[in-house]
Design a protein around this motif. Structure first.
Motif, PDB file in Angstrom:
ATOM      1  N   TYR A   1       7.600  36.795  -1.673  1.00  0.00           N
ATOM      2  CA  TYR A   1       7.040  37.217  -2.959  1.00  0.00           C
ATOM      3  C   TYR A   1       7.949  36.772  -4.110  1.00  0.00           C
ATOM      4  O   TYR A   1       7.475  36.245  -5.130  1.00  0.00           O
ATOM      5  CB  TYR A   1       6.887  38.739  -2.967  1.00  0.00           C
TER       6      TYR A   1
ATOM      7  N   SER B   1       6.522  29.888  -9.087  1.00  0.00           N
ATOM      8  CA  SER B   1       5.092  29.662  -9.358  1.00  0.00           C
ATOM      9  C   SER B   1       4.569  28.457  -8.589  1.00  0.00           C
ATOM     10  O   SER B   1       3.861  27.601  -9.141  1.00  0.00           O
ATOM     11  CB  SER B   1       4.848  29.488 -10.868  1.00  0.00           C
TER      12      SER B   1
ATOM     13  N   LEU C   1      -0.246  35.609  -4.881  1.00  0.00           N
ATOM     14  CA  LEU C   1       0.528  36.843  -4.804  1.00  0.00           C
ATOM     15  C   LEU C   1      -0.361  38.072  -4.639  1.00  0.00           C
ATOM     16  O   LEU C   1       0.102  39.120  -4.175  1.00  0.00           O
ATOM     17  CB  LEU C   1       1.397  37.003  -6.056  1.00  0.00           C
TER      18      LEU C   1
ATOM     19  N   GLN D   1       6.904  34.111  -7.016  1.00  0.00           N
ATOM     20  CA  GLN D   1       6.882  34.646  -8.375  1.00  0.00           C
ATOM     21  C   GLN D   1       7.829  33.898  -9.295  1.00  0.00           C
ATOM     22  O   GLN D   1       7.523  33.622 -10.456  1.00  0.00           O
ATOM     23  CB  GLN D   1       7.251  36.135  -8.332  1.00  0.00           C
ATOM     24  N   GLU D   2       8.989  33.518  -8.745  1.00  0.00           N
ATOM     25  CA  GLU D   2      10.006  32.840  -9.559  1.00  0.00           C
ATOM     26  C   GLU D   2       9.647  31.382  -9.831  1.00  0.00           C
ATOM     27  O   GLU D   2       9.816  30.897 -10.950  1.00  0.00           O
ATOM     28  CB  GLU D   2      11.356  32.913  -8.836  1.00  0.00           C
TER      29      GLU D   2
ATOM     30  N   ASP E   1       0.308  41.582  -2.772  1.00  0.00           N
ATOM     31  CA  ASP E   1       0.175  42.832  -3.517  1.00  0.00           C
ATOM     32  C   ASP E   1      -0.687  43.835  -2.752  1.00  0.00           C
ATOM     33  O   ASP E   1      -0.370  45.034  -2.708  1.00  0.00           O
ATOM     34  CB  ASP E   1      -0.441  42.584  -4.904  1.00  0.00           C
TER      35      ASP E   1
END
Length: 337
Positions: free
Chosen positions: A271, A278, A134, A275-276, A138
């Protein structure tokens, strides 16, 4: 939106073509016919009228401006101006305008560079899916949220260009009702058309790059001005674009340029998934996003190409006008010997 009147309207009383000789009038007609076609081609047709602030449209818009200023250079060259005192004032006015337009071109190029750098960050992120994290996205998000000082200053330059035209308007009152100075009248009318198209499209680019409509121009063609052939096409184009941009901001979408909006949406979906869950991102999603990024990079390169053409056309027009002053000076020096 800025509502700017026409500072040149007093220059073109009705039927003023009657005092222009056929050869000079033919040059004006050629320029205005080319301008009319160029503007009309920017007006989307059919379903293309929906969501049309795309990079493809921006390429076409820059190409249109390049053609317009090349045609203006041709007009200047063929007019064979004798460089009277009035024409010298017009020449200096045009050179001042050109310098500011070149400044805007440089600012737009810097923003295209910034967008291309963002594309490079995404290409790097997708280069090795197994090493994806990520942090790559970012960095892209931080880069895209950054501000470009040169773009932030474009509104001031656009306002200066409009003010500059108003400031020089008083210089031309002496020719508005005369039967002489036909070449000055033609030069003014052609310059007016070129500036209307250029300033408006540049204001659209400003809105697209800044995500704000505060500098978007709304240029009107006065009813008491002799009808110009490109007027209807321009008003149609302006009304469609201004409405589209207005609707974009009313819908709380930050991105005006649809291609960038599509990439941004793809990044945010990717993203959220990573993120949710992994996990390594869905390869199909990555491939689709990567393809969009590659296509966007290629399109931005084409905008660069057309903007470079416009830069050269503006410079050529300026040089052609300066040649008139140089020739007059040389004639004076030769006559004094």
């Amino acid at each position: 939106m800025k509502n700017c009147g026409n500072p040149f309207k007093a220059l073109f009383p009705k039927k003023n073509d009657a005092c222009i000789c056929p050869q000079v009038l033919s040059l004006l007609n050629d320029f205005e016919t080319s301008l009319t076609v160029s503007i009309a081609e920017l007006v989307p047709k059919g379903d293309d009228g929906k969501d049309f602030i795309t990079v493809s449209w921006m390429i076409q818009a820059m190409h249109s401006l390049c053609e317009t200023h090349q045609s203006f250079t041709t007009l200047v060259t063929n007019l064979e101006l004798p460089a009277s005192d009035m024409e010298q004032s017009l020449i200096f006015m045009h050179c001042d305008i050109s310098a500011k337009l070149l400044q805007l071109c440089t600012a737009f190029e810097s923003e295209l560079d910034r967008l291309n750098h963002g594309n490079m960050l995404l290409k790097f992120a997708f280069g090795k899916p197994e090493e994806f994290s990520l942090s790559h996205l970012d960095r892209w998000r931080q880069h895209m949220a950054s501000k470009n000082p040169r773009i932030e200053n474009c509104g001031e330059v656009l306002s200066s260009l409009v003010e500059s035209m108003n400031h020089h308007h008083s210089l031309y009152k002496k020719v508005k009702k005369t039967k002489e100075n036909e070449k000055e009248k033609v030069l003014l009318r052609a310059l007016y058309g070129a500036q209307v198209e250029t300033l408006y499209i540049f204001s659209v680019f400003d809105a697209a790059f800044t995500g704000s409509s505060k500098n978007l121009l709304y240029l009107t063609i006065p009813k008491d001005m002799e009808e110009v052939p490109w007027g209807q096409a321009f008003m149609e184009l302006e009304n469609m674009i201004n409405m589209e941009i207005k609707n974009t901001f009313l819908s709380d979408r930050f991105m005006v340029i649809k291609d960038l909006e599509a990439v941004e949406s793809g990044v945010e979906k990717l993203y959220a998934e990573v993120q949710e869950r992994s996990v390594v991102p869905n390869l199909l999603m990555v491939e689709q996003l990567n393809q969009s990024v590659m296509e966007l990079s290629e399109m931005i390169d084409l905008v660069f190409k057309e903007m470079s053409c416009l830069f050269d056309a503006l410079t050529s027009a300026r040089d052609a006008l300066f040649d008139k002053l140089r020739n007059k000076l040389e004639d004076k020096l030769a006559g004094s010997k």
